[in-house]
Motif scaffolding. Sequence first.
Motif, PDB file in Angstrom:
ATOM      1  N   MET A  54       2.739  -9.592   3.309  1.00 27.21           N
ATOM      2  CA  MET A  54       3.362 -10.236   4.472  1.00 27.21           C
ATOM      3  C   MET A  54       3.655 -11.710   4.195  1.00 27.21           C
ATOM      4  SD  MET A  54       1.196  -8.604   7.633  1.00 27.21           S
ATOM      5  CE  MET A  54       1.106  -6.817   7.883  1.00 27.21           C
ATOM      6  N   GLN A  55       2.718 -12.364   3.484  1.00 24.11           N
ATOM      7  CA  GLN A  55       2.938 -13.769   3.132  1.00 24.11           C
ATOM      8  C   GLN A  55       4.104 -13.896   2.154  1.00 24.11           C
ATOM      9  OE1 GLN A  55      -0.680 -15.668   1.805  1.00 24.11           O
ATOM     10  NE2 GLN A  55      -1.924 -14.534   3.282  1.00 24.11           N
ATOM     11  N   VAL A  56       4.173 -12.959   1.202  1.00 18.72           N
ATOM     12  CA  VAL A  56       5.258 -12.983   0.215  1.00 18.72           C
ATOM     13  C   VAL A  56       6.606 -12.800   0.908  1.00 18.72           C
ATOM     14  CG1 VAL A  56       6.262 -11.779  -1.757  1.00 18.72           C
ATOM     15  CG2 VAL A  56       3.795 -12.198  -1.677  1.00 18.72           C
ATOM     16  N   MET A  57       6.656 -11.904   1.910  1.00 21.42           N
ATOM     17  CA  MET A  57       7.925 -11.636   2.587  1.00 21.42           C
ATOM     18  C   MET A  57       8.450 -12.861   3.327  1.00 21.42           C
ATOM     19  SD  MET A  57       8.759  -8.720   1.622  1.00 21.42           S
ATOM     20  CE  MET A  57       7.751  -8.923   0.127  1.00 21.42           C
ATOM     21  N   GLU A  58       7.548 -13.682   3.884  1.00 20.42           N
ATOM     22  CA  GLU A  58       7.991 -14.908   4.553  1.00 20.42           C
ATOM     23  C   GLU A  58       8.760 -15.791   3.572  1.00 20.42           C
ATOM     24  OE1 GLU A  58       4.824 -16.972   6.436  1.00 20.42           O
ATOM     25  OE2 GLU A  58       4.066 -15.196   7.500  1.00 20.42           O
ATOM     26  N   HIS A  59       8.201 -15.943   2.366  1.00 21.32           N
ATOM     27  CA  HIS A  59       8.866 -16.769   1.351  1.00 21.32           C
ATOM     28  C   HIS A  59      10.128 -16.080   0.835  1.00 21.32           C
ATOM     29  CE1 HIS A  59       5.652 -19.746   1.161  1.00 21.32           C
ATOM     30  NE2 HIS A  59       4.785 -18.748   1.174  1.00 21.32           N
ATOM     31  N   ALA A  60      10.081 -14.755   0.744  1.00 19.52           N
ATOM     32  CA  ALA A  60      11.235 -14.014   0.232  1.00 19.52           C
ATOM     33  C   ALA A  60      12.441 -14.177   1.154  1.00 19.52           C
ATOM     34  CB  ALA A  60      10.873 -12.535   0.080  1.00 19.52           C
ATOM     35  N   ARG A  61      12.205 -14.143   2.464  1.00 21.52           N
ATOM     36  CA  ARG A  61      13.316 -14.313   3.396  1.00 21.52           C
ATOM     37  C   ARG A  61      13.917 -15.714   3.282  1.00 21.52           C
ATOM     38  NH1 ARG A  61       9.530 -11.489   6.894  1.00 21.52           N
ATOM     39  NH2 ARG A  61      10.161  -9.302   7.027  1.00 21.52           N
ATOM     40  N   ALA A  62      13.046 -16.704   3.107  1.00 16.20           N
ATOM     41  CA  ALA A  62      13.545 -18.075   2.939  1.00 16.20           C
ATOM     42  C   ALA A  62      14.349 -18.209   1.645  1.00 16.20           C
ATOM     43  CB  ALA A  62      12.385 -19.058   2.944  1.00 16.20           C
ATOM     44  N   GLU A  82       0.875  -1.165   0.000  1.00 17.67           N
ATOM     45  CA  GLU A  82       0.000   0.000   0.000  1.00 17.67           C
ATOM     46  C   GLU A  82       0.915   1.218   0.000  1.00 17.67           C
ATOM     47  OE1 GLU A  82      -3.144   0.172  -0.290  1.00 17.67           O
ATOM     48  OE2 GLU A  82      -3.843  -1.869   0.149  1.00 17.67           O
ATOM     49  N   ARG A  83       0.757   2.105  -1.007  1.00 20.56           N
ATOM     50  CA  ARG A  83       1.615   3.274  -1.095  1.00 20.56           C
ATOM     51  C   ARG A  83       0.996   4.430  -0.321  1.00 20.56           C
ATOM     52  NH1 ARG A  83       1.656  -0.917  -4.969  1.00 20.56           N
ATOM     53  NH2 ARG A  83       3.517  -0.742  -6.306  1.00 20.56           N
ATOM     54  N   GLY A  84       1.845   5.219   0.316  1.00 23.92           N
ATOM     55  CA  GLY A  84       1.385   6.391   1.050  1.00 23.92           C
ATOM     56  C   GLY A  84       2.422   7.484   1.017  1.00 23.92           C
ATOM     57  N   ALA A  85       2.087   8.622   1.587  1.00 21.18           N
ATOM     58  CA  ALA A  85       3.002   9.765   1.577  1.00 21.18           C
ATOM     59  C   ALA A  85       4.276   9.470   2.353  1.00 21.18           C
ATOM     60  CB  ALA A  85       2.303  10.989   2.162  1.00 21.18           C
ATOM     61  N   ARG A  86       4.195   8.583   3.364  1.00 21.19           N
ATOM     62  CA  ARG A  86       5.361   8.287   4.194  1.00 21.19           C
ATOM     63  C   ARG A  86       6.104   7.021   3.782  1.00 21.19           C
ATOM     64  NH1 ARG A  86       3.341   9.645  10.393  1.00 21.19           N
ATOM     65  NH2 ARG A  86       2.799  11.839  10.031  1.00 21.19           N
ATOM     66  N   GLY A  87       5.720   6.455   2.648  1.00 23.76           N
ATOM     67  CA  GLY A  87       6.403   5.264   2.177  1.00 23.76           C
ATOM     68  C   GLY A  87       5.427   4.165   1.816  1.00 23.76           C
ATOM     69  N   VAL A  88       5.847   2.930   1.980  1.00 21.60           N
ATOM     70  CA  VAL A  88       5.020   1.787   1.615  1.00 21.60           C
ATOM     71  C   VAL A  88       4.731   0.940   2.846  1.00 21.60           C
ATOM     72  CG1 VAL A  88       5.879   1.700  -0.757  1.00 21.60           C
ATOM     73  CG2 VAL A  88       7.056   0.410   1.033  1.00 21.60           C
ATOM     74  N   ARG A  89       3.613   0.222   2.787  1.00 23.43           N
ATOM     75  CA  ARG A  89       3.213  -0.670   3.870  1.00 23.43           C
ATOM     76  C   ARG A  89       2.767  -1.986   3.257  1.00 23.43           C
ATOM     77  NH1 ARG A  89      -1.594  -1.788   6.303  1.00 23.43           N
ATOM     78  NH2 ARG A  89      -2.656  -0.229   5.009  1.00 23.43           N
TER      79      ARG A  89
END
Length: 321
Positions: free
Chosen positions: A60-68, A47-54
């Motif tokens: 969050m599910q993608v990041m779990e696999h990305a770290r692995a 999700e894009r916003g004025a203060r960066g991305v969230r």
Amino acid sequence: MADVLTALSIAEAGSMNKAAKALNISQPSLTRAVALLERTLGGRVFERGARGVRLTELGMQVMEHARAIRAHAVRLQRSVSATQREPNIHFHFAAAPVVPLAACSLAILDLMAELPAARVHIAIGQPAEVLELLRKGAVEMAMLPLGEAEQHAFNCELLYYDAMAIYGRTGHPLTRSRHVEIDQLCQQKWVLGGSGTLVRTRIEELFAGQGAGPPQIALEADDVALRRSLVMHSDHLSAFQVHHVYNELRTGLIAKVPYRWQQEISAVGLLRLLPHTDASSCLRQAFRRRFQEAGMQMTRDAEVATPQRSKRRPVTAKRRR
């Protein structure tokens, strides 16, 4: 896979602009990579916003696999590099300073005796630092309080429970007793940390919970080593987590006061992102054996045991067939 790792860099940087600088690529290229990944997955990763991305829930599910994936890549790179240089097994391990060092050292020596070709690289840091090393794939396995990792996607294996207990010098009247009551503790002088420190707060809560007055604090010392020394050379009592007095218990300089203390305990364990290797599996078994020998609390409802003072398992070289 490259787009997944790119998304991981963005998530860790917190913004497209910071990630682009870190990766040394243009922001439009980064935006296109994320767009391609989101089309492939069929949903938004950020999700894009004025203060960066969230991160979204999908993100969050993608990041779990990305770290692995990153951890696998780091392991592969190390394996290839090590094979080119020398035929050794390189094992990277990290720990928070919450373990009895003597038992931990013996377990590592057990690993090297079992796998003579192993080259063990050890990092010590605070729990947040250790988790960061594990997330980035800089280490294969880490040891720390499991509560620190509850919000992260790691494989967790319990080793022991780190409980607090009351200790005095060997020969103190209360350490020789079979059972101690709260009124006996009230009559003693104490060495505790300053107001608000963990040990002092726990002791004050213990006294208040039993309807007793505050403990008689004769000395204030925040440093654990100083408190240990003061207890060993006086009739003052103090409280420690068992890993802080492991060596003194084994050598008979300090003894536990037999008071039944119901309290919160901290679970300490091993964390991994990837499946076990021969080295990590061997070290896990060595830790469990050595911590059990050391008298660590292996189940939640067990009492804190006193480490064995006489029996010591020798470290002998043993090659695997």
